[in-house]
Structures are given as structure tokens and as C-alpha cells.
Write a protein that holds these residues in place. Structure first.
Motif, mmCIF file in Angstrom:
data_model
loop_
_atom_site.group_PDB
_atom_site.id
_atom_site.type_symbol
_atom_site.label_atom_id
_atom_site.label_comp_id
_atom_site.label_asym_id
_atom_site.label_seq_id
_atom_site.Cartn_x
_atom_site.Cartn_y
_atom_site.Cartn_z
ATOM 1 N N GLN A 3 2.300 64.771 -64.805
ATOM 2 C CA GLN A 3 2.184 63.368 -65.201
ATOM 3 C C GLN A 3 1.686 62.511 -64.036
ATOM 4 O OE1 GLN A 3 2.979 62.093 -68.449
ATOM 5 N NE2 GLN A 3 2.854 64.265 -68.853
ATOM 6 N N MET A 4 1.768 63.057 -62.800
ATOM 7 C CA MET A 4 1.329 62.341 -61.616
ATOM 8 C C MET A 4 0.779 63.354 -60.619
ATOM 9 S SD MET A 4 3.463 59.820 -59.006
ATOM 10 C CE MET A 4 4.576 59.446 -60.304
ATOM 11 N N LEU A 11 -1.998 58.170 -55.473
ATOM 12 C CA LEU A 11 -1.234 58.756 -56.567
ATOM 13 C C LEU A 11 -1.913 58.327 -57.858
ATOM 14 C CD1 LEU A 11 2.450 58.095 -55.480
ATOM 15 C CD2 LEU A 11 1.308 60.303 -55.648
ATOM 16 N N ARG A 13 -1.492 58.647 -62.096
ATOM 17 C CA ARG A 13 -0.507 59.037 -63.108
ATOM 18 C C ARG A 13 -0.954 58.633 -64.505
ATOM 19 N NH1 ARG A 13 4.403 54.552 -62.805
ATOM 20 N NH2 ARG A 13 3.157 52.828 -63.643
ATOM 21 N N ASN A 15 0.102 56.592 -67.511
ATOM 22 C CA ASN A 15 0.987 55.441 -67.645
ATOM 23 C C ASN A 15 2.162 55.806 -68.544
ATOM 24 O OD1 ASN A 15 2.016 52.982 -69.095
ATOM 25 N ND2 ASN A 15 0.656 51.995 -67.630
ATOM 26 N N PRO A 16 3.404 55.618 -68.079
ATOM 27 C CA PRO A 16 4.561 56.038 -68.870
ATOM 28 C C PRO A 16 4.766 55.235 -70.155
ATOM 29 C CG PRO A 16 5.260 55.004 -66.816
ATOM 30 C CD PRO A 16 3.772 55.115 -66.765
ATOM 31 N N LYS A 19 0.249 56.047 -72.951
ATOM 32 C CA LYS A 19 -0.329 57.342 -72.562
ATOM 33 C C LYS A 19 -1.855 57.373 -72.690
ATOM 34 C CE LYS A 19 3.716 59.480 -72.147
ATOM 35 N NZ LYS A 19 4.307 59.645 -70.878
ATOM 36 N N ILE A 22 -4.601 55.461 -67.501
ATOM 37 C CA ILE A 22 -4.391 56.140 -66.224
ATOM 38 C C ILE A 22 -4.207 55.056 -65.170
ATOM 39 C CG2 ILE A 22 -5.484 57.556 -64.422
ATOM 40 C CD1 ILE A 22 -4.629 59.209 -66.769
ATOM 41 N N TYR A 24 -3.211 54.090 -60.890
ATOM 42 C CA TYR A 24 -3.272 54.639 -59.542
ATOM 43 C C TYR A 24 -2.493 53.743 -58.578
ATOM 44 C CZ TYR A 24 -6.638 51.112 -58.024
ATOM 45 O OH TYR A 24 -7.235 49.933 -57.688
ATOM 46 N N GLY A 29 3.194 54.566 -54.587
ATOM 47 C CA GLY A 29 3.905 54.256 -55.818
ATOM 48 C C GLY A 29 4.654 52.947 -55.840
ATOM 49 N N TRP A 32 1.331 49.718 -58.900
ATOM 50 C CA TRP A 32 0.412 50.504 -59.722
ATOM 51 C C TRP A 32 -0.632 49.582 -60.333
ATOM 52 C CZ3 TRP A 32 0.496 55.692 -59.759
ATOM 53 C CH2 TRP A 32 1.653 56.311 -59.282
ATOM 54 N N ASP A 46 -1.849 65.696 -69.715
ATOM 55 C CA ASP A 46 -1.622 66.411 -68.460
ATOM 56 C C ASP A 46 -2.719 66.060 -67.472
ATOM 57 O OD1 ASP A 46 -0.341 68.125 -66.729
ATOM 58 O OD2 ASP A 46 -0.956 69.957 -67.742
#
Length: 70
Positions: A3-4, A11, A13, A15-16, A19, A22, A24, A29, A32, A46
Motif C-alpha cells: 500500500q506504500m 513515499l 501510497r 490513498n487510504p 483507492k 495515489i 506522495y 509521511g 501527503w 497494489d
């Protein structure tokens, strides 16, 4: 499942909360920013780094970026 990932001192990832985005971070962290926010790639599932490439598996297929997902 990735996920990251770390790529070139950033970094990156999925986005939680959304989805399809994306994010950065260039400060390990603490903050973001959105790197990609379109629906054309589908839902990200993924992330993987191979050499200097960011590979994203999505609901629409596999995407490869040589520009950190830009």
C-alpha cells in the motif's frame, strides 16, 4: 500487498480513503499530497517498485511509470 513504497526519496501510497488516488510524501509521511487523482486507472490494489519503475496493479490492469506515478 504494497500500500506504500519508497522510490527516489519519496513515499508513495494508495490513498487510504480513496483507492483511486495515489499520494506522495517527501518528508517521511508527515504530509501527503495527491500525485494522481483520476478514475481512468480504476481502483489501486497494489504498488511495487522494480529498479526505477513504479508498478501499480489496479482494477483495470497493470500500469508502469518511470516518473514516480506522475
Amino acid at each position: 500487498m504494497g500500500q506504500m513504497v519508497l522510490l527516489d526519496n519519496e513515499l508513495i501510497r494508495i490513498n487510504p480513503e480513496n483507492k483511486a488516488h495515489i499520494d506522495y510524501s517527501s518528508d517521511l509521511g508527515r504530509t501527503w499530497l495527491v500525485r494522481y487523482a483520476a478514475s481512468s486507472a480504476g481502483v489501486f490494489q497494489d504498488l511495487l517498485v522494480v529498479e526505477d519503475k513504479l508498478i501499480a496493479l489496479t482494477s483495470y490492469g497493470t500500469y508502469v511509470s518511470t516518473t514516480q506515478g506522475r
